[in-house]
Design an enzyme around this catalytic site. Structure first.
Site, PDB file in Angstrom:
ATOM      1  N   HIS A 104       0.820  -1.219   0.000  1.00  0.00           N
ATOM      2  CA  HIS A 104       0.000   0.000   0.000  1.00  0.00           C
ATOM      3  C   HIS A 104       0.857   1.274   0.000  1.00  0.00           C
ATOM      4  O   HIS A 104       0.504   2.279   0.606  1.00  0.00           O
ATOM      5  CB  HIS A 104      -0.960   0.006   1.183  1.00  0.00           C
ATOM      6  CG  HIS A 104      -1.963  -1.104   1.175  1.00  0.00           C
ATOM      7  ND1 HIS A 104      -2.475  -1.627   0.010  1.00  0.00           N
ATOM      8  CD2 HIS A 104      -2.550  -1.792   2.203  1.00  0.00           C
ATOM      9  CE1 HIS A 104      -3.344  -2.586   0.311  1.00  0.00           C
ATOM     10  NE2 HIS A 104      -3.400  -2.702   1.626  1.00  0.00           N
ATOM     11  N   HIS A 175     -10.068   0.814   0.887  1.00  0.00           N
ATOM     12  CA  HIS A 175      -9.838  -0.345   1.755  1.00  0.00           C
ATOM     13  C   HIS A 175     -10.934  -0.485   2.826  1.00  0.00           C
ATOM     14  O   HIS A 175     -10.637  -0.815   3.973  1.00  0.00           O
ATOM     15  CB  HIS A 175      -8.470  -0.222   2.419  1.00  0.00           C
ATOM     16  CG  HIS A 175      -7.831  -1.539   2.753  1.00  0.00           C
ATOM     17  ND1 HIS A 175      -8.489  -2.525   3.467  1.00  0.00           N
ATOM     18  CD2 HIS A 175      -6.598  -2.033   2.485  1.00  0.00           C
ATOM     19  CE1 HIS A 175      -7.679  -3.555   3.631  1.00  0.00           C
ATOM     20  NE2 HIS A 175      -6.523  -3.285   3.031  1.00  0.00           N
ATOM     21  N   GLU A 313     -11.388  -4.856  -2.594  1.00  0.00           N
ATOM     22  CA  GLU A 313     -10.534  -3.750  -3.032  1.00  0.00           C
ATOM     23  C   GLU A 313     -10.283  -3.861  -4.536  1.00  0.00           C
ATOM     24  O   GLU A 313      -9.547  -4.731  -4.984  1.00  0.00           O
ATOM     25  CB  GLU A 313      -9.208  -3.799  -2.280  1.00  0.00           C
ATOM     26  CG  GLU A 313      -9.336  -3.816  -0.765  1.00  0.00           C
ATOM     27  CD  GLU A 313      -8.107  -4.409  -0.101  1.00  0.00           C
ATOM     28  OE1 GLU A 313      -7.021  -3.799  -0.217  1.00  0.00           O
ATOM     29  OE2 GLU A 313      -8.225  -5.485   0.521  1.00  0.00           O
TER      30      GLU A 313
END
Length: 349
Positions: A104, A175, A313
């Site tokens: 991420h 998320h 996601e």
């Protein structure tokens, strides 16, 4: 639209909560810290309002949290192997923050930043961020906006626009952790899921980097082509599930074409009657069953634990920047990045 103070982060910057409500009294709350989706409140089959998104009561808790609840993720969602990649013949090395890989986009990911509220209306709010090359180590200086819109059909639209001055990686996602019985209702394994995806990307090992293979789900516990309870096969004796302690895998969705928004997933709770359809123009979706959430002190004094929610996601494949056969996350200098993912809530008859 209403606003409320949402506390401060360590730098002293003050966060704001933006509250959208439609004609059905469905409510969406978002904050400028992390451009984060904080709450989705929707009436269940008995008319009881349920907040279906895990989260926290203030910005400081989001800053401390490690689960990325509701966050905007970028520049690159998911993992990049060895935290390095090559674009235009030049190798770029970014922050390694999980098993020598980048997850991420590291500690300076979009979920850790205070965004600017650029524009708002009765049913939408747009957040803006200028991301210099030095911020995350990706090439190019980038301008990005994320817009949350709540329409009168009880759909939450998340729209991304971005442009950079160099060829770079752009793979944004949200998320959010969903529990269609309510964020505080505990384990969600009885909730049902259908993924419109005939294939997934198996992982090399527990570090969750794909092998590069695109494998059929048919005949495996990974198969959600027909709706089934999330918990039905989650403990099956299957190597991929052993690697990640349950579902935490990328699915390659059906009928992808650039710019084609289509239905990629449907989820449903028998307890509340609430269903959620997910549409997106992304080629893939990461299905995560909150396998690693533990003792997270969340909203209204509730503590979240393993498998109390699920994530869907939307994205390109993990490590796609390093795998030629995957969908490319590279956007050329000066080109416009546009992507929309939407979550539609309704009572299933």
């Amino acid at each position: 639209m209403k606003t409320e103070a949402f506390g401060s982060i360590q730098s002293g910057k003050k966060a704001t909560l933006y509250i959208l409500e439609n004609k059905n009294h469905t409510v969406v709350k978002v904050t400028d810290f992390g451009a984060t989706l904080v709450s989705v409140l929707f009436a269940d089959k008995d008319g009881v309002m349920k907040d279906m998104v895990l989260g926290y009561d203030d910005a400081a808790s989001y800053e401390k949290g490690t689960s990325c609840f509701g966050a905007t993720i970028g520049r690159n969602g998911n993992r990049i192997k060895d935290a390095r990649f090559t674009i235009d013949g030049k190798e770029w090395v970014i922050e390694a923050n999980e098993n020598n890989n980048s997850l991420h986009s590291g500690k300076n990911g979009f979920n850790h930043l205070m965004w600017e509220m650029k524009e708002s209306g009765d049913n939408y709010v747009t957040f803006y961020h200028y991301s210099p090359q030095e911020e995350q180590g990706f090439p190019g200086n980038m301008h990005v906006t994320v817009t949350y819109t709540l329409d009168d059909e009880d759909t939450v639209h998340i729209t991304y626009h971005a442009k950079a001055d160099a060829d770079t990686v752009m793979n944004f996602t949200n998320h959010s952790y969903f529990n269609l019985a309510g964020h505080d209702s505990g384990v969600m394994l009885d909730q049902k899921l259908q993924l419109f995806a005939d294939a997934y990307t198996p992982d090399e090992d527990s570090h969750s980097i794909p092998t590069g293979e695109i494998a059929p789900v048919a005949g495996t516990p990974m198969d959600f082509t027909t709706m089934k309870p999330i918990g039905q096969d989650i403990n099956a004796d299957f190597e991929q599930l052993h690697f990640t302690g349950g579902y935490d895998h990328n699915y390659v969705t059906d009928n992808y074409a650039k710019g084609n928004r289509r239905l990629i997933a449907t989820a449903y709770s028998d307890k509340t009657g609430i269903a959620m359809d997910v549409t997106s123009d992304c080629p893939c979706v990461q299905f995560y069953a909150a396998n690693f959430v533990e003792n997270e002190h969340g909203k209204n004094g509730h503590t979240y634990n393993k498998r109390d929610a699920f994530c869907l996601e939307t994205q390109v494949e993990p490590n796609a920047v390093n795998v030629e056969d995957f969908h490319s996350p590279i956007l050329n200098a000066g080109e416009q990045y546009d992507s929309v993912t939407a979550y539609h809530f309704y009572i299933r008859k």
